[in-house]
Enzyme design. Structure first.
Site, PDB file in Angstrom:
ATOM      1  N   ASP A 221       0.822  -1.219   0.000  1.00 50.12           N
ATOM      2  CA  ASP A 221       0.000   0.000   0.000  1.00 50.12           C
ATOM      3  C   ASP A 221       0.851   1.262   0.000  1.00 50.12           C
ATOM      4  OD1 ASP A 221      -1.851  -2.210   1.297  1.00 50.12           O
ATOM      5  OD2 ASP A 221      -3.089  -0.636   0.400  1.00 50.12           O
ATOM      6  N   LYS A 232      -1.493  -5.051   4.022  1.00 49.45           N
ATOM      7  CA  LYS A 232      -2.591  -5.553   4.862  1.00 49.45           C
ATOM      8  C   LYS A 232      -2.075  -6.176   6.163  1.00 49.45           C
ATOM      9  CE  LYS A 232      -6.067  -5.239   4.417  1.00 49.45           C
ATOM     10  NZ  LYS A 232      -6.859  -4.170   5.066  1.00 49.45           N
TER      11      LYS A 232
HETATM   12  O1  MRU Z   1      -7.768  -2.702   2.918  1.00 48.11           O
HETATM   13  P1  MRU Z   1      -7.493  -3.142   1.498  1.00 48.11           P
HETATM   14  O2  MRU Z   1      -8.286  -4.327   1.097  1.00 48.11           O
HETATM   15  O3  MRU Z   1      -7.586  -1.997   0.528  1.00 48.11           O
HETATM   16  O4  MRU Z   1      -5.965  -3.599   1.547  1.00 48.11           O
HETATM   17  C1  MRU Z   1      -5.379  -4.041   0.355  1.00 48.11           C
HETATM   18  C2  MRU Z   1      -3.991  -4.545   0.531  1.00 48.11           C
HETATM   19  O5  MRU Z   1      -3.410  -4.478   1.594  1.00 48.11           O
HETATM   20  C3  MRU Z   1      -3.298  -5.030  -0.711  1.00 48.11           C
HETATM   21  O6  MRU Z   1      -2.383  -6.042  -0.383  1.00 48.11           O
HETATM   22  C4  MRU Z   1      -2.552  -3.856  -1.361  1.00 48.11           C
HETATM   23  O7  MRU Z   1      -3.405  -2.753  -1.515  1.00 48.11           O
HETATM   24  C5  MRU Z   1      -2.003  -4.233  -2.683  1.00 48.11           C
HETATM   25  S1  MRU Z   1      -3.283  -4.397  -3.917  1.00 48.11           S
HETATM   26  C6  MRU Z   1      -2.500  -4.765  -5.369  1.00 48.11           C
END
Ligand code: MRU
Length: 332
Positions: A221, A232
């Site tokens: 992220d 995550k």
């Molecule tokens: O809370 P989310 O579902 O938006 O979190 C998403 C993640 O942590 C993904 O691993 C990350 O955004 C990479 S998506 C290619």
């Protein structure tokens, strides 16, 4: 209008939401109707065009327009791609909606191209470093087409290994509390005909230490200038287990996820979500009344636990390469 597939309802129901207002877009981002860092980047860029259309209809002045664009940019704090997507197009607002829309569409197209490119780099590196005919993979959260403009990041590498005939069994972490792995990654793997199992997040460390997987492949992220990576919640546990087991921990993301303005992982803002997401399961409270929840949506994996960060520009070996600018070499 921006048409979103409602990811909160998958895999049981495939339903779309037609977004025509900033309020609905912001709410959709907050509720994770649309989620995943690169998809948020696309939503941010397209959201600026949507704001201009709504603003023209409702006669907003420039200050109102700017504050509504800020609301989209700030809807979630951790994935830098959201603000990045907004910033890719907002300077062109004075040039008109057609220009902004064209730039936003380029953000979307470039993301798919980046994902396909980084998947080649990631698969090449893994096959050069994992001496297995079929590479067994563990992944966490959802990083496929749903989380991006198309194709996927970590998921894209898994898909690439599959297409090269070099993929073994995939272990998809369920990804508590909102089950992006169990609901979304499993749905995508099934649709792509990829053999996999879903495991509880708490099984992952043992799966790694028992030698059942050869590599962990995850998304990101926000990647700080030193390579520390927010992803995550639960990701750092996999990284620690991989280090102990001596297997690679791979982070895959388009270069739009790199934030060189953030020096270290501890400077990344970690989103804390509603405690009900952990206190309840499928809408039913499972924790005794009166107990509070703690619900960080992300964690930070230190760069020395990450074997490589891979973007469309190539691979940075963050665990072993001590150059302070190693991440800058794969940034946009
Ligand atoms: O809370 P989310 O579902 O938006 O979190 C998403 C993640 O942590 C993904 O691993 C990350 O955004 C990479 S998506 C290619």
């Amino acid at each position: 209008m921006i048409r979103l597939i409602d990811q909160t309802l998958l895999p049981a129901t495939e339903q779309h939401i037609d977004v025509t207002t900033v309020d609905v877009l912001v709410e959709s981002i907050e509720r994770l109707v649309i989620r995943g860092a690169p998809a948020l980047g696309a939503a941010g860029a397209l959201g600026v065009a949507l704001t201009m259309i709504q603003g023209a209809d409702e006669g907003w002045d420039a200050a109102r327009l700017e504050s509504e664009i800020d609301r989209i940019r700030d809807a979630r704090p951790t994935a830098v791609n959201l603000a990045w997507g907004v910033n890719q197009v907002r300077a062109s607002v004075p040039s008109g909606i057609a220009t902004v829309l064209e730039l936003a569409r380029k953000v979307v197209a470039d993301d798919e191209a980046a994902n396909r490119q980084l998947s080649q780099h990631g698969a090449d590196w893994i096959l050069a470093h994992v001496e297995k005919d079929k590479v067994r993979v563990v992944t966490h959260c959802n990083t496929g087409a749903l989380a991006t403009s198309a194709w996927g990041t970590a998921y894209g590498i898994i898909h690439e290994l599959h297409q090269r005939g070099r993929l073994g069994l995939v272990y998809a972490d369920e990804t508590r509390p909102l089950l992006q792995g169990a609901r979304l990654t499993s749905w995508e793997l099934l649709n792509d005909g990829i053999e996999h199992v879903v495991q509880a997040d708490s099984a992952a460390a043992s799966t790694i230490l028992r030698g059942l997987v050869d590599v962990a492949i995850l998304g990101a992220d926000r990647i700080a200038a030193n390579g520390d990576t927010a992803n995550k919640v639960g990701s750092v546990g996999l990284a620690l287990a991989c280090q102990r087991a001596g297997i690679p921990f791979v982070v895959a993301a388009p270069s739009s996820t790199i934030d060189l303005a953030i020096a270290r992982g501890e400077d990344i803002v970690i989103e804390e979500r509603d405690e009900d997401e952990v206190l309840c399961f499928a809408g039913v409270r499972t924790v005794p009344e009166g107990v509070r929840g703690f619900n960080p949506a992300f964690d930070v994996t230190p760069h020395d636990l990450i074997s490589i960060v891979v973007t469309e520009r190539g691979v940075a070996e963050t665990a072993t390469d001590t150059r302070p600018d190693v991440i800058a070499t794969i940034a946009g």
